[in-house]
Design an enzyme around this catalytic site. Structure first.
Site, PDB file in Angstrom:
ATOM      1  N   LEU A  21       0.814  -1.212   0.000  1.00 54.40           N
ATOM      2  CA  LEU A  21       0.000   0.000   0.000  1.00 54.40           C
ATOM      3  C   LEU A  21       0.845   1.257   0.000  1.00 54.40           C
ATOM      4  O   LEU A  21       0.441   2.288  -0.530  1.00 54.40           O
ATOM      5  CB  LEU A  21      -0.913   0.022   1.235  1.00 54.40           C
ATOM      6  N   GLY A  22       2.024   1.209   0.596  1.00 52.29           N
ATOM      7  CA  GLY A  22       2.832   2.412   0.658  1.00 52.29           C
ATOM      8  C   GLY A  22       4.117   2.190   1.422  1.00 52.29           C
ATOM      9  O   GLY A  22       4.385   1.105   1.932  1.00 52.29           O
ATOM     10  N   GLY A  24       7.045   4.710   3.925  1.00 46.27           N
ATOM     11  CA  GLY A  24       7.322   6.001   4.515  1.00 46.27           C
ATOM     12  C   GLY A  24       8.649   5.999   5.226  1.00 46.27           C
ATOM     13  O   GLY A  24       9.434   5.051   5.121  1.00 46.27           O
ATOM     14  N   GLY A  25       8.905   7.059   5.963  1.00 42.16           N
ATOM     15  CA  GLY A  25      10.169   7.183   6.651  1.00 42.16           C
ATOM     16  C   GLY A  25      10.373   6.141   7.729  1.00 42.16           C
ATOM     17  O   GLY A  25      11.507   5.872   8.121  1.00 42.16           O
ATOM     18  N   MET A  26       9.299   5.552   8.223  1.00 43.61           N
ATOM     19  CA  MET A  26       9.419   4.560   9.283  1.00 43.61           C
ATOM     20  C   MET A  26       9.326   3.126   8.803  1.00 43.61           C
ATOM     21  O   MET A  26       9.811   2.221   9.470  1.00 43.61           O
ATOM     22  CB  MET A  26       8.337   4.792  10.325  1.00 43.61           C
ATOM     23  N   GLY A  27       8.675   2.883   7.683  1.00 43.56           N
ATOM     24  CA  GLY A  27       8.538   1.491   7.271  1.00 43.56           C
ATOM     25  C   GLY A  27       7.636   1.305   6.069  1.00 43.56           C
ATOM     26  O   GLY A  27       7.221   2.258   5.421  1.00 43.56           O
ATOM     27  N   VAL A  29       4.113  -0.455   4.273  1.00 41.40           N
ATOM     28  CA  VAL A  29       2.712  -0.719   4.590  1.00 41.40           C
ATOM     29  C   VAL A  29       2.158  -1.699   3.565  1.00 41.40           C
ATOM     30  O   VAL A  29       2.272  -1.472   2.358  1.00 41.40           O
ATOM     31  CB  VAL A  29       1.879   0.576   4.581  1.00 41.40           C
ATOM     32  N   LYS A  43       1.743  -2.469   9.021  1.00 38.40           N
ATOM     33  CA  LYS A  43       2.882  -1.568   8.908  1.00 38.40           C
ATOM     34  C   LYS A  43       4.079  -2.196   9.589  1.00 38.40           C
ATOM     35  O   LYS A  43       4.002  -2.609  10.747  1.00 38.40           O
ATOM     36  CB  LYS A  43       2.595  -0.213   9.549  1.00 38.40           C
ATOM     37  N   ASP A 138      -2.282  15.785  13.171  1.00 36.08           N
ATOM     38  CA  ASP A 138      -2.330  15.984  11.716  1.00 36.08           C
ATOM     39  C   ASP A 138      -3.729  15.705  11.188  1.00 36.08           C
ATOM     40  O   ASP A 138      -3.899  15.035  10.174  1.00 36.08           O
ATOM     41  CB  ASP A 138      -1.311  15.082  11.031  1.00 36.08           C
TER      42      ASP A 138
END
Length: 619
Positions: A21-22, A24-27, A29, A43, A138
């Site tokens: 799915l995606g 990011g900076g942390m991991g 998904v 995630k 956010d």
């Protein structure tokens, strides 16, 4: 959604993975299913973060807090293993479009009764979030999903436990964590955040839902101007229905103590059924059915062939990719629910720096020449080529560069550099064959990886000459258009060189401003060298969020990975001699110069997640 690639696991815990799915900076998904058939988003933390004990402790605390939220108006936590080699958490998958998509792209502003019911649903969700000891930080239209049953809040990627919320939304290079148009005054000022901050953001979300506009100006207004208005000006509620004015103005009160609580909103707002217009509800039903049908097809389809490099990470962009940038501080928080995948390969723009020697002069300008001075490579292919593999020329999320020197068949005369938001990979590839119009290079060996051991060897790549300074690049099913780029020992434009200091957000300095230092130095050199250095100092805080006399010092460097129209820079590498345990390495970035009031400003855009650029002035 992207299919799984060879590096991905088949299962995580009790969940069978379906696709990506995606990232990011942390991991990463993944879309997955439980043994009972429930669709979830899993995630998984990046290895370099999993190696940090402090990150593991905070991640475990925040997953536990999210579990306490219970899923009311949010995506529920359905499983986790914070003690695994790579910690992970699974949350319920919500098959609905975002409020931003519905209002901004497909339907338009919602009627007053729908906005009031939206407010009640979001307030109920915030009650549970705040009761769990979290502040979302956010809340914005793209983090609100609409379903037939009501709204859902997603993306706790930058949520923080209330007793540790002290940074007000800044990353190590000054990028905004959160979205400036939907921040609270206290968030803009860098003060400690409370649940009241989320209520202010809720007011901005409701104003957008009712009018289609943000109440303090959008992207075109400029980030600092928007933040100044949030802190000092009254909201622009033109075209707002009179019956919604009292509700939204109460949420947008500047003084946090004067705002209603989420509980007060949930207890007093009237809910209507059906909560959305009939035609919009019908669209939501069709949307959910289509998503579920697509998931079912993807779960049974054979894996698609995948080329490397690169195996493109899914694109987290919304329709305006300039606004979707990084959030470094999120590396200390729970994982973000990433956006959908887009594999749209776009051309690097014309007018990029031409390849050549240290002076940047062009080479190979003779068209499809067949000259082969000492090997098989036609002169027209010699030099450096760069292109965007994911994102756009102005907002790249993944780039690739191939630099070709003369050599015989079988010689490793092609150097490739591949940059995503989370990694930089450099390798050497062997020449396989060449004609006047086509060059084929083979599998490459990795020579550098940032972070370490995160790169995989490149598969076969083909360059086909399309014009004097343009080639078509192919690797498996992936395609892009590459253009000539600077090469040699001095690829950095002179305007970028020197030391820069961070401009305070909205012109508002944080408390103890003299203790905050954020400098970025850009040096001259070739692609593949560590030419960017970041130095930071800021006060350490106690458990109550108050500044202590101790100072946190962080220094890191980053390798240049591209020298086209933008200077592409890989993830940061810490300086072990100046690195506090509370420091966090930043993601890949791209640098550009803009003029502001007759002076140069350096903008530092992240290449992986939401946020605005860090803005620097010479200093």
């Amino acid at each position: 959604m992207d299919p799984l690639n060879a590096e991905d696991p088949v299962t995580i815990g009790p969940f069978r993975l379906i696709g990506r799915l995606g990232v990011g900076g942390m991991g990463r998904v993944f879309l997955a299913r439980s043994a009972g058939g429930r669709t979830v988003a899993v995630k998984v933390v990046h290895a370099e973060l999993a190696a940090q004990d402090e990150f593991r402790r905070r991640f475990a605390r925040e997953v536990a807090a999210l579990e306490r939220v219970g899923g009311t108006g949010t995506a529920p936590v359905l499983g986790s293993d914070t003690g695994a080699e790579l910690p992970w958490v699974a949350v319920g998958y919500v098959p609905g479009p975002s409020l931003r998509t519905v209002v901004g792209d497909t339907y338009g502003p919602l009627p007053p009764d729908s906005v009031r019911t939206l407010a009640a649903g979001l307030a109920r969700a915030l009650v549970h979030v705040h009761a769990a000891g979290l502040v979302h930080r956010d809340l914005k239209p793209s983090n609100v999903l609409l379903t037939v049953d009501g709204p859902k809040i997603i993306d706790f990627g930058i949520a923080r436990a209330v007793d540790t919320v002290t940074d007000g939304g800044l990353t190590s290079t000054g990028a905004v964590v959160g979205s400036p148009g939907y921040m609270s005054p206290e968030q803009v000022r860098g003060e400690k955040l409370t649940p009241a901050s989320d209520v202010f953001c809720l007011g901005s979300v409701l104003a957008y839902a009712a009018t289609g506009r943000t109440p303090f100006g959008g992207a075109d207004s400029g980030v600092h101007a928007t933040m100044f208005r949030i802190a000092h000006d009254e909201p622009d509620l033109t075209d707002l229905a009179p019956e919604l004015s009292g509700l939204i103005r109460a949420c947008l009160t500047k003084d946090a103590a004067g705002r209603p609580t989420a509980t007060e909103l949930a207890d007093t707002l009237r809910v209507t059924e059906p909560w959305l217009p009939a035609d919009l509800l019908a669209r939501l039903g069709r949307h959910a059915a289509l998503l579920l049908e697509t998931e079912a097809e993807d779960s049974t389809a054979p894996p698609a062939p995948r080329a490397a490099p690169p195996t493109p990470d899914p694109d987290p962009t919304a329709p305006n990719p300039r606004r979707r940038r990084r959030g470094l501080t999120a590396a200390l928080t729970a994982l973000a629910v990433a956006g959908g995948a887009v594999l749209a390969y776009t051309a690097w723009p014309s007018g990029s720096g031409r390849s050549g020697g240290p002076d940047g002069t062009a080479r190979g300008a003779g068209g499809a020449s067949s000259a082969r001075p000492a090997g098989i490579v036609p002169a027209a292919f010699l030099g450096a080529w760069e292109g965007v593999l994911r994102g756009s020329a102005d907002a790249p999320y993944e780039t690739s560069r191939i630099e070709i020197t003369q050599g015989a068949a079988g010689s490793r005369s092609a150097v490739y550099t591949h940059v995503t938001g989370e990694r930089l990979c450099i390798g050497r590839a062997a020449l396989i064959s060449a004609t006047d119009s086509e060059l084929v290079i083979g599998e490459a060996e990795i020579t550098a990886s940032v972070p370490a051991q995160r790169c995989t060897p490149a598969a076969r790549q083909t360059l086909r000459l399309r014009a004097n300074d343009v080639v078509e690049w192919r690797s498996g099913v992936a395609r892009s258009t590459f253009q000539r780029a600077r090469t040699g020992a001095a690829v950095v434009p002179a305007a970028l060189l020197g030391t820069w200091k961070l401009v305070p957000l909205g012109g508002i300095s944080p408390p103890d401003a003299d203790r905050w230092v954020n400098r970025l130095t850009v040096s001259q050199g070739p692609v593949g060298a560590a030419l960017v250095r970041v130095e930071q100092s800021y006060p350490r805080t106690d458990a109550d969020g108050n500044n202590t006399p101790e100072t946190i010092n962080c220094t890191a460097t980053a390798v240049v990975g591209g020298a086209g129209p933008l200077l592409v820079v890989g993830p940061q590498t810490r300086d072990p001699d100046v690195w506090d345990p509370d420091c966090v390495e930043d993601v890949s970035t791209n640098l550009r110069i803009v003029r502001h009031q007759g002076k140069d400003r350096l903008l530092v855009y992240g290449m992986s997640a939401d946020g605005e650029p860090g803005e620097y002035q010479r200093g």
